[in-house]
Design an enzyme around this catalytic site. Structure first.
Site, mmCIF file in Angstrom:
data_model
loop_
_atom_site.group_PDB
_atom_site.id
_atom_site.type_symbol
_atom_site.label_atom_id
_atom_site.label_comp_id
_atom_site.label_asym_id
_atom_site.label_seq_id
_atom_site.Cartn_x
_atom_site.Cartn_y
_atom_site.Cartn_z
ATOM 1 N N TYR A 188 0.865 -1.184 0.000
ATOM 2 C CA TYR A 188 0.000 0.000 0.000
ATOM 3 C C TYR A 188 0.898 1.229 0.000
ATOM 4 O O TYR A 188 1.873 1.300 0.758
ATOM 5 C CB TYR A 188 -0.900 0.010 1.239
ATOM 6 C CG TYR A 188 -1.753 1.254 1.393
ATOM 7 C CD1 TYR A 188 -1.508 2.169 2.411
ATOM 8 C CD2 TYR A 188 -2.793 1.527 0.518
ATOM 9 C CE1 TYR A 188 -2.289 3.311 2.562
ATOM 10 C CE2 TYR A 188 -3.582 2.669 0.658
ATOM 11 C CZ TYR A 188 -3.312 3.555 1.683
ATOM 12 O OH TYR A 188 -4.085 4.692 1.822
ATOM 13 N N ASP A 239 9.345 2.915 -0.935
ATOM 14 C CA ASP A 239 8.356 3.593 -0.098
ATOM 15 C C ASP A 239 8.708 3.270 1.354
ATOM 16 O O ASP A 239 8.341 2.205 1.863
ATOM 17 C CB ASP A 239 6.953 3.121 -0.459
ATOM 18 C CG ASP A 239 5.908 3.740 0.450
ATOM 19 O OD1 ASP A 239 4.702 3.618 0.142
ATOM 20 O OD2 ASP A 239 6.285 4.338 1.483
ATOM 21 N N LYS A 281 5.185 9.625 8.324
ATOM 22 C CA LYS A 281 5.079 9.091 9.685
ATOM 23 C C LYS A 281 6.181 9.570 10.648
ATOM 24 O O LYS A 281 6.088 10.641 11.228
ATOM 25 C CB LYS A 281 5.000 7.567 9.615
ATOM 26 C CG LYS A 281 3.747 7.091 8.833
ATOM 27 C CD LYS A 281 3.631 5.605 8.779
ATOM 28 C CE LYS A 281 2.583 5.159 7.796
ATOM 29 N NZ LYS A 281 1.216 5.177 8.322
HETATM 30 P P1 KE4 Z 1 -0.401 8.669 4.406
HETATM 31 O O1 KE4 Z 1 -0.918 9.354 3.180
HETATM 32 O O2 KE4 Z 1 -1.498 7.900 5.148
HETATM 33 O O3 KE4 Z 1 0.406 9.583 5.320
HETATM 34 O O4 KE4 Z 1 0.687 7.556 3.957
HETATM 35 C C1 KE4 Z 1 0.275 6.603 3.000
HETATM 36 C C2 KE4 Z 1 1.202 5.410 3.085
HETATM 37 C C3 KE4 Z 1 2.227 5.289 2.164
HETATM 38 N N1 KE4 Z 1 3.087 4.245 2.197
HETATM 39 C C4 KE4 Z 1 2.983 3.302 3.151
HETATM 40 C C5 KE4 Z 1 3.954 2.162 3.161
HETATM 41 C C6 KE4 Z 1 1.955 3.378 4.130
HETATM 42 O O5 KE4 Z 1 1.856 2.404 5.081
HETATM 43 C C7 KE4 Z 1 1.057 4.445 4.111
HETATM 44 C C8 KE4 Z 1 -0.075 4.584 5.111
HETATM 45 N N2 KE4 Z 1 -0.133 3.547 6.102
HETATM 46 C C9 KE4 Z 1 -1.426 3.319 6.677
HETATM 47 C C10 KE4 Z 1 -1.310 2.135 7.646
HETATM 48 N N3 KE4 Z 1 -1.117 0.900 6.990
HETATM 49 C C11 KE4 Z 1 -1.962 4.531 7.358
HETATM 50 C C12 KE4 Z 1 -3.182 4.295 8.227
HETATM 51 C C13 KE4 Z 1 -4.413 4.831 7.607
HETATM 52 O O6 KE4 Z 1 -4.572 4.734 6.377
HETATM 53 O O7 KE4 Z 1 -5.246 5.354 8.404
#
Ligand code: KE4
Length: 429
Positions: free
Chosen positions: A144, A239, A267
Site C-alpha cells: 500500500y 516507499d 510518519k
Molecule cells: P499517508 O498518506 O497515510 O500519510 O501515507 C500513506 C502510506 C504510504 N506508504 C505506506 C507504506 C503506508 O503504510 C502508508 C499509510 N499507512 C497506513 C497504515 N497501513 C496509514 C493508516 C491509515 O490509512 O489510516
C-alpha cells in the site's frame, strides 16, 4: 469495560464523517465493535474517552517511534507555535529538516517536504515519469502506497495485463499504466519489463511490506530489483513511509544495503504532525519545480511547527542509536514469545517481523506475499483483537497491518502482552 462515551461519540461522528472516521481502518470494519474514541496518549499508552487505558501497539500507524507525547517533541512544537503556525514562505526549520534527512539517508542528496505519505509517493511517481518520459509503473500486490489514483490499482486478469481500478473513481485510463507484480518474485518483475519494453518508468515497493501484515523480503529480492531497474533504466523507488528511520537511522535501505533512486518518507519524520517527503540524487531532484519541469507544490509543506516535531524526534534517533538495539530486542522478544505459544498450543499461526515491526497471522502457512497473507483467518484475528482490547491492549484493528513497537515500550510490558496472548491462544486448542 465501559465504552458508552465512545459509543455515543461514534454515533455522532457517523452523522458528519463518512463511516464516522477520517481514515477507513479506524472504523474497526475488519474486526467489528465500536471504535475507541481516544482522548489522550502518553508514552506507550492511549486513554479513551471513557477513561480506559491501553498499551498501544499501533502508535498512530508508525509516527510515534519515541512514544506518544515525548517531552522533547512537545516542547519543540510549543516553542515553534509561539512564533506562528505557518508562513507560506521559506523558513529555517525546513532547511534544518532537509539537511537532517540528507545526513541520515546516504542515498538522499536533496529532498522535498510534503504533507503525507500519499503526497510523497504521488510526487515521486510523477518525477520518475517526468525524467524517464515513460508512463508505466510496477507495484506489488499487497503493498500500500497511499491513495493516489495510480496506486489504487489491482492486478489485471492475467498478471501481464494492465491494472484495473481498485477503488471507485479511479479511471481506467490511469489504472492501465500500473502493472502489478508478486512480492518477492523477481521473475514476475522481469516478465512485466519484457512485456512492456522501454515503457516502465519505475518500480515502487515497501522494502519491508507492512500493509499485508508484515512480510520481510530477502536481500536477494531487493538486490535483484536494483539490478533489473539499473539494466532497464527505470527508477527503483523505496516507499519507506513506515520503514524509514524505524528499522535503522537510514531505514530499510541501510539495513539491507540496497540503494534506491528515490525514497518516500512519512510518519516518523513528522512525529505525529502531517509530514511526508521524497528525495534522491541532486540531479534527479533538480527536475522538480521550480528548478525543473516536474510540478509539485503544497501550501503547508515544510511548515515550521511540523518541522519542529519531526526534527526533535529524528535528532534523538540520530544521537541515540542504542534505541534501535532496544527496539530490535523487544521486537524479537515479542515474536519469539508468540511463536512459542503457537508451538505450545499447536495453533495454526505464523509470526513475521523485523526490528520493531511484527505481525501475528492466523494461518499455518508461511506468509511471503499477498496471496499467502490472504489465507489468514481474519475472523480469528478479530477475536484475538477484541480479547487483547479487553485486556487493555490496542492492536491494529485489521489482520493486514503491523504491530508497531516504540522506544516507550518495555520488556516487562512485552512479557505481560505474551501472557495475555496466552490466555487467548490456550482457549483455541
Ligand atoms: P499517508 O498518506 O497515510 O500519510 O501515507 C500513506 C502510506 C504510504 N506508504 C505506506 C507504506 C503506508 O503504510 C502508508 C499509510 N499507512 C497506513 C497504515 N497501513 C496509514 C493508516 C491509515 O490509512 O489510516
Amino acid at each position: 469495560m465501559i465504552t458508552q462515551h465512545s459509543e455515543t461519540l461514534f454515533e455522532r461522528a457517523c452523522q458528519y464523517l463518512p463511516g464516522g472516521v477520517n481514515s477507513p481502518v479506524r472504523a474497526f470494519g475488519a474486526v467489528g465493535g465500536c471504535p475507541r474514541m481516544i482522548a489522550k496518549a502518553s508514552g506507550a499508552y492511549l486513554t479513551d474517552v471513557d477513561g480506559n487505558q491501553y498499551l498501544d501497539y499501533v502508535g498512530s500507524w508508525g509516527p510515534m517511534l519515541l512514544g506518544h507525547n515525548h517531552p522533547a517533541v512537545r516542547e519543540a512544537v510549543v516553542h515553534a507555535v509561539e512564533n506562528g503556525l505557518s508562513f507560506g514562505a521559506a523558513c529555517e526549520a525546513e532547511v534544518h529538516m532537509a539537511q537532517l534527512l540528507c545526513s541520515m539517508v546516504p542515498s538522499i542528496e536533496m529532498v522535498r517536504m510534503v504533507n503525507s505519505g500519499t503526497e510523497a509517493v504521488m510526487s515521486a511517481l510523477r518525477l520518475a515519469r517526468g525524467v524517464t518520459g515513460r508512463e508505466k509503473i510496477i507495484k506489488f500486490a499487497g503493498c500500500y502506497h497511499g491513495h493516489c489514483d495510480a496506486m489504487l490499482v489491482k492486478a489485471g486478469s492475467g498478471l501481464m495485463t494492465s491494472g484495473l481500478p481498485d477503488s471507485a473513481g479511479v479511471p481506467q485510463g490511469c489504472a492501465k499504466d500500473t502493472l502489478t507484480a508478486v512480492y518477492g518474485d523477481l521473475a514476475s518483475v522481469q516478465d512485466l519489463f519484457a512485456q512492456n519494453p522501454g515503457q516502465i518508468a519505475a518500480v515502487i515497493l515497501e522494502p519491508v511490506a507492512a500493509n499485508m501484515g508484515v512480510v520481510v523480503p530477502t536481500s536477494d529480492f531487493l538486490l535483484g530489483l536494483r539490478d533489473i531497474c539499473s539494466k532497464e533504466n527505470a527508477f527503483l523507488i523505496f516507499d519507506e513511509v513506515i520503514t524509514g528511520f524505524r528499522l535503522a537511522p537510514g531505514g530499510a535501505q541501510e539495513l539491507f544495503g540496497v540503494t534506491p533512486d528515490l525514497t518516500c518518507f512519512g510518519k516518523v519524520i513528522g512525529a505525529g504532525m502531517p509530514v511526508g517527503a521524497y528525495g534522491g540524487s541532486r540531479e534527479v531532484m533538480g527536475q522538480i519545480a521550480p528548478s525543473g519541469p516536474v510540478y509539485q507544490a503544497g501550501t503547508l509543506s515544510g511548515n515550521p511547527v511540523a518541522m519542529a516535531a519531526g526534527i526533535a524526534q529524528l535528532e534523538i534517533l540520530r544521537d541515540h542509536p542504542d534505541r534501535y538495539t532496544k527496539l530490535d530486542q523487544m521486537g524479537e522478544q515479542l515474536r519469539s514469545g508468540l511463536r512459542a505459544l503457537l508451538e505450545k498450543y499447536q495453533i495454526a499461526g505464523t509470526v513475521n517481523g523485523i526490528g520493531s515491526l511484527s505481525c501475528l497471522f492466523f494461518t499455518g502457512q508461511p506468509v511471503t506475499d499477498y496471496e499467502s497473507a490472504q489465507q489468514s483467518d481474519t475472523k480469528q484475528y478479530a477475536q484475538f483483537f477484541h480479547h487483547m482490547l479487553h485486556q487493555e491492549m490496542y492492536f491494529a484493528p485489521s489482520q493486514f497491518e503491523a504491530i508497531f513497537l516504540s522506544c516507550a515500550h518495555t520488556s516487562t510490558e512485552i512479557d505481560y502482552t505474551i501472557c495475555c496472548a496466552e490466555n487467548f491462544l490456550s482457549q483455541l486448542r
